[in-house]
Design a protein around this motif. Sequence first.
Motif, mmCIF file in Angstrom:
data_model
loop_
_atom_site.group_PDB
_atom_site.id
_atom_site.type_symbol
_atom_site.label_atom_id
_atom_site.label_comp_id
_atom_site.label_asym_id
_atom_site.label_seq_id
_atom_site.Cartn_x
_atom_site.Cartn_y
_atom_site.Cartn_z
ATOM 1 N N ALA A 109 -93.615 -73.315 17.880
ATOM 2 C CA ALA A 109 -92.714 -72.471 17.086
ATOM 3 C C ALA A 109 -91.269 -72.661 17.529
ATOM 4 O O ALA A 109 -90.367 -72.831 16.699
ATOM 5 C CB ALA A 109 -93.121 -71.016 17.218
ATOM 6 N N SER B 223 -89.831 -75.897 16.346
ATOM 7 C CA SER B 223 -89.456 -75.903 14.940
ATOM 8 C C SER B 223 -88.143 -75.147 14.744
ATOM 9 O O SER B 223 -87.339 -75.511 13.894
ATOM 10 C CB SER B 223 -90.583 -75.370 14.064
ATOM 11 O OG SER B 223 -90.603 -73.965 14.074
ATOM 12 N N ALA B 224 -87.928 -74.111 15.567
ATOM 13 C CA ALA B 224 -86.663 -73.366 15.455
ATOM 14 C C ALA B 224 -85.484 -74.274 15.791
ATOM 15 O O ALA B 224 -84.387 -74.118 15.240
ATOM 16 C CB ALA B 224 -86.671 -72.160 16.380
ATOM 17 N N THR C 11 -85.088 -77.204 14.898
ATOM 18 C CA THR C 11 -84.736 -78.095 13.775
ATOM 19 C C THR C 11 -83.843 -77.379 12.770
ATOM 20 O O THR C 11 -83.394 -77.988 11.816
ATOM 21 C CB THR C 11 -85.995 -78.588 13.045
ATOM 22 O OG1 THR C 11 -86.593 -77.464 12.377
ATOM 23 C CG2 THR C 11 -86.991 -79.225 13.988
#
Lengths: 134, 114
Positions: free
Chosen positions: A125, A128-129, A131
Amino acid sequence: MSLFSNLSVSGSGIGAAQAWLDTIAGNIANMNDVTPTSEATYGEQAPVLVPSATPGQIGDGVTVAAVVQGDTTGVIASDPSSPLADAQGDVRVPDIQLGAQMVDLIQAQTDYQANTSAFADAKTAYQSALTLGK
Amino acid sequence: MDGIVSVLQFATDGVSQQQQATANNLANSETPGYTAQDVSFEASLQQAIDASAGGTATLTVSPDPSAPASDGNNVQTSTQLVDGQEETLHYQTDVEMLNAQFRLISGAAGGSFS
């Protein structure tokens, strides 16, 4: 609450599982200890786990508050050949059941794996943050 | 609650808090007397979106109602593991939608849409 705090929550769980595994290893290693009947023997060890949390908030993981030693009375066994035996040929041995330790071992291992899984979830998670805006 | 970016921002933060609760529940899966925590925000966020005058969404932390085992602990490891996976995907979805939104803004501002 620090940056990437979810990782340290799982980290505390992994630490607690590790502490439990350590005590189990110690218990199994000391299963065959022999002491004279006049002395105390090895007592089964277990970690004391307490939640680390501020009331009303999402918890911060778990803490190993202490490692407690169980009953050191053990059991009296007959072993006349032992150099530690008393006049009746008795010695004191720890009251540790291998079966119970193995069950704990599996539980501790599952606990460890579950925390590792939560750790991986948090990592995915957070990655992904990172990105965002790219 | 105005704008899709702020809705997604709240949702991303909420899912992250849910993930922390799940991680915490798993960390305490062997702690005697521990009660699992549930975090919810979806219904509140929906209400805030629906409110014509603009509402405020809140995040609620509540104790898990499932029955405890003999040591007083009510963490269901399997449920928590599933929740953990679900929350990760949810988080990635929110981030993806935020990125899509940013691409639109950047395109509209004369930049590239990709």
